[in-house]
Write a protein that holds these residues in place. Structure first.
Motif, mmCIF file in Angstrom:
data_model
loop_
_atom_site.group_PDB
_atom_site.id
_atom_site.type_symbol
_atom_site.label_atom_id
_atom_site.label_comp_id
_atom_site.label_asym_id
_atom_site.label_seq_id
_atom_site.Cartn_x
_atom_site.Cartn_y
_atom_site.Cartn_z
ATOM 1 N N SER A 1 11.358 4.436 2.482
ATOM 2 C CA SER A 1 11.014 4.724 3.881
ATOM 3 C C SER A 1 10.437 3.514 4.597
ATOM 4 O O SER A 1 10.030 3.605 5.753
ATOM 5 N N GLY A 2 10.397 2.374 3.911
ATOM 6 C CA GLY A 2 9.790 1.165 4.468
ATOM 7 C C GLY A 2 8.399 0.976 3.894
ATOM 8 O O GLY A 2 7.776 1.903 3.407
ATOM 9 N N GLY A 3 7.941 -0.245 3.941
ATOM 10 C CA GLY A 3 6.662 -0.561 3.343
ATOM 11 C C GLY A 3 6.836 -0.919 1.881
ATOM 12 O O GLY A 3 7.951 -1.090 1.385
ATOM 13 N N LYS A 4 5.717 -1.036 1.197
ATOM 14 C CA LYS A 4 5.761 -1.429 -0.203
ATOM 15 C C LYS A 4 4.652 -0.742 -0.974
ATOM 16 O O LYS A 4 3.708 -0.214 -0.403
ATOM 17 N N CYS A 5 4.800 -0.786 -2.293
ATOM 18 C CA CYS A 5 3.778 -0.299 -3.208
ATOM 19 C C CYS A 5 3.487 -1.422 -4.185
ATOM 20 O O CYS A 5 4.408 -1.997 -4.770
ATOM 21 N N ILE A 6 2.216 -1.756 -4.332
ATOM 22 C CA ILE A 6 1.800 -2.742 -5.326
ATOM 23 C C ILE A 6 1.072 -1.985 -6.427
ATOM 24 O O ILE A 6 0.123 -1.269 -6.176
ATOM 25 N N THR A 7 1.571 -2.163 -7.654
ATOM 26 C CA THR A 7 0.978 -1.521 -8.815
ATOM 27 C C THR A 7 0.431 -2.608 -9.723
ATOM 28 O O THR A 7 1.145 -3.555 -10.068
ATOM 29 N N ALA A 8 -0.832 -2.467 -10.098
ATOM 30 C CA ALA A 8 -1.487 -3.425 -10.991
ATOM 31 C C ALA A 8 -2.033 -2.690 -12.202
ATOM 32 O O ALA A 8 -2.631 -1.615 -12.072
ATOM 33 N N LEU A 9 -1.813 -3.270 -13.369
ATOM 34 C CA LEU A 9 -2.312 -2.726 -14.628
ATOM 35 C C LEU A 9 -3.436 -3.640 -15.094
ATOM 36 O O LEU A 9 -3.212 -4.811 -15.386
ATOM 37 N N VAL A 10 -4.659 -3.103 -15.133
ATOM 38 C CA VAL A 10 -5.837 -3.904 -15.462
ATOM 39 C C VAL A 10 -6.385 -3.440 -16.816
ATOM 40 O O VAL A 10 -6.659 -2.252 -16.989
ATOM 41 N N PRO A 11 -6.542 -4.374 -17.759
ATOM 42 C CA PRO A 11 -7.070 -4.000 -19.076
ATOM 43 C C PRO A 11 -8.514 -3.501 -18.979
ATOM 44 O O PRO A 11 -9.323 -4.056 -18.252
ATOM 45 N N ILE B 1 -4.992 -2.906 4.301
ATOM 46 C CA ILE B 1 -5.557 -2.651 5.629
ATOM 47 C C ILE B 1 -5.376 -3.860 6.546
ATOM 48 O O ILE B 1 -4.926 -3.725 7.686
ATOM 49 N N LEU B 2 -5.706 -5.046 6.048
ATOM 50 C CA LEU B 2 -5.664 -6.255 6.888
ATOM 51 C C LEU B 2 -4.252 -6.753 7.175
ATOM 52 O O LEU B 2 -3.981 -7.250 8.259
ATOM 53 N N HIS B 3 -3.367 -6.652 6.197
ATOM 54 C CA HIS B 3 -2.042 -7.273 6.326
ATOM 55 C C HIS B 3 -0.879 -6.294 6.253
ATOM 56 O O HIS B 3 0.250 -6.679 6.556
ATOM 57 N N GLY B 4 -1.126 -5.056 5.831
ATOM 58 C CA GLY B 4 -0.030 -4.128 5.586
ATOM 59 C C GLY B 4 0.039 -2.936 6.508
ATOM 60 O O GLY B 4 0.801 -2.009 6.262
ATOM 61 N N GLY B 5 -0.779 -2.905 7.547
ATOM 62 C CA GLY B 5 -0.722 -1.786 8.479
ATOM 63 C C GLY B 5 -1.439 -0.540 8.002
ATOM 64 O O GLY B 5 -1.257 0.539 8.555
ATOM 65 N N GLY B 6 -2.250 -0.667 6.959
ATOM 66 C CA GLY B 6 -3.032 0.459 6.467
ATOM 67 C C GLY B 6 -2.522 1.002 5.150
ATOM 68 O O GLY B 6 -1.383 0.759 4.753
ATOM 69 N N ILE B 7 -3.374 1.725 4.466
ATOM 70 C CA ILE B 7 -3.041 2.340 3.180
ATOM 71 C C ILE B 7 -2.274 3.630 3.449
ATOM 72 O O ILE B 7 -2.762 4.497 4.166
ATOM 73 N N THR B 8 -1.084 3.743 2.880
ATOM 74 C CA THR B 8 -0.300 4.972 3.046
ATOM 75 C C THR B 8 -0.344 5.854 1.807
ATOM 76 O O THR B 8 -0.046 7.041 1.886
ATOM 77 N N ASP B 9 -0.692 5.276 0.656
ATOM 78 C CA ASP B 9 -0.833 6.065 -0.571
ATOM 79 C C ASP B 9 -1.673 5.266 -1.546
ATOM 80 O O ASP B 9 -1.664 4.024 -1.530
ATOM 81 N N PHE B 10 -2.395 5.979 -2.391
ATOM 82 C CA PHE B 10 -3.213 5.355 -3.426
ATOM 83 C C PHE B 10 -3.164 6.236 -4.661
ATOM 84 O O PHE B 10 -3.293 7.448 -4.554
ATOM 85 N N ARG B 11 -2.960 5.614 -5.824
ATOM 86 C CA ARG B 11 -2.940 6.358 -7.079
ATOM 87 C C ARG B 11 -3.693 5.557 -8.130
ATOM 88 O O ARG B 11 -3.634 4.336 -8.138
ATOM 89 N N VAL B 12 -4.349 6.284 -9.003
ATOM 90 C CA VAL B 12 -5.051 5.657 -10.128
ATOM 91 C C VAL B 12 -4.825 6.509 -11.364
ATOM 92 O O VAL B 12 -4.789 7.740 -11.279
ATOM 93 N N ASP B 13 -4.642 5.844 -12.500
ATOM 94 C CA ASP B 13 -4.458 6.536 -13.758
ATOM 95 C C ASP B 13 -4.926 5.605 -14.864
ATOM 96 O O ASP B 13 -4.730 4.393 -14.787
ATOM 97 N N VAL B 14 -5.558 6.170 -15.868
ATOM 98 C CA VAL B 14 -5.918 5.387 -17.038
ATOM 99 C C VAL B 14 -4.848 5.663 -18.083
ATOM 100 O O VAL B 14 -4.605 6.805 -18.462
ATOM 101 N N VAL C 1 -6.172 0.552 -16.852
ATOM 102 C CA VAL C 1 -6.206 1.386 -15.648
ATOM 103 C C VAL C 1 -5.084 0.872 -14.751
ATOM 104 O O VAL C 1 -4.905 -0.327 -14.575
ATOM 105 N N ARG C 2 -4.302 1.809 -14.239
ATOM 106 C CA ARG C 2 -3.182 1.468 -13.356
ATOM 107 C C ARG C 2 -3.530 1.946 -11.962
ATOM 108 O O ARG C 2 -3.837 3.119 -11.761
ATOM 109 N N VAL C 3 -3.504 1.023 -10.998
ATOM 110 C CA VAL C 3 -3.743 1.381 -9.600
ATOM 111 C C VAL C 3 -2.508 1.019 -8.798
ATOM 112 O O VAL C 3 -1.880 -0.015 -9.023
ATOM 113 N N SER C 4 -2.143 1.898 -7.888
ATOM 114 C CA SER C 4 -1.003 1.669 -7.002
ATOM 115 C C SER C 4 -1.468 1.883 -5.577
ATOM 116 O O SER C 4 -2.052 2.921 -5.256
ATOM 117 N N VAL C 5 -1.204 0.894 -4.740
ATOM 118 C CA VAL C 5 -1.580 0.951 -3.327
ATOM 119 C C VAL C 5 -0.321 0.716 -2.508
ATOM 120 O O VAL C 5 0.357 -0.296 -2.678
#
Length: 147
Positions: free
Chosen positions: A135-145, A69-82, A87-91
């Motif tokens: 299409s431009g932009g980025k996706c950051i995926t983090a895997l948290v134990p 939101i602050l640096h990327g122009g807003g959230i365009t997609d969000f995913r969560v999966d265990v 837990v894997r989150v992608s923003v």
């Protein structure tokens, strides 16, 4: 990715094929989605969730969504999966700029506000991947134990 300054361009979102797309336009919505996904998994396994691990996952998703939101122009997609013990989150957001660590002090020697989110994500996540989107932009995926 946390130790490097690179990004890969891949079609779609990396590694989230089974992920549940959840409506999350704000950090509180993303935290609710993570809580729900983790609780569902714990119920399915018939065991209590690790409160500290869940707190780590919630902090990571808060930082990623707030930064989008602050640096990327807003959230365009969000995913969560265990996935297994994680837990894997992608923003996704609109910016092609890679995450950066801000110096805690500005050139005049004053303490800066902020700039600590990316190091928090890198410390708490088992794996972090930044992908450029076609299409431009980025996706950051983090895997948290979770264990």
């Amino acid at each position: 990715m946390c130790d490097e300054s690179r990004t890969d361009t891949v079609p779609g979102l990396p590694g989230v094929g089974r992920g549940a797309a959840r409506r999350a336009g704000r950090p509180d919505e993303a935290r609710r989605a993570v809580r729900r996904a983790v609780a569902e998994r714990c119920r399915a396994l018939h065991r209590p969730c690790d409160a500290d691990a869940l707190s780590d996952a919630l902090l990571v998703v808060s930082e990623l969504t707030t930064n989008a939101i602050l640096h990327g122009g807003g959230i365009t997609d969000f995913r969560v999966d265990v996935v297994g013990p994680d837990v894997r989150v992608s923003v996704s957001d609109r910016s092609d700029a890679l995450p950066a660590v801000a110096e805690p002090v500005d050139p005049q020697g004053r303490q800066r506000l902020g700039g600590r989110g990316w190091p928090i994500v890198c410390r708490l996540a088992r794996d972090v991947h930044v992908s450029g989107l076609p299409s431009g932009g980025k996706c950051i995926t983090a895997l948290v134990p979770l264990l």
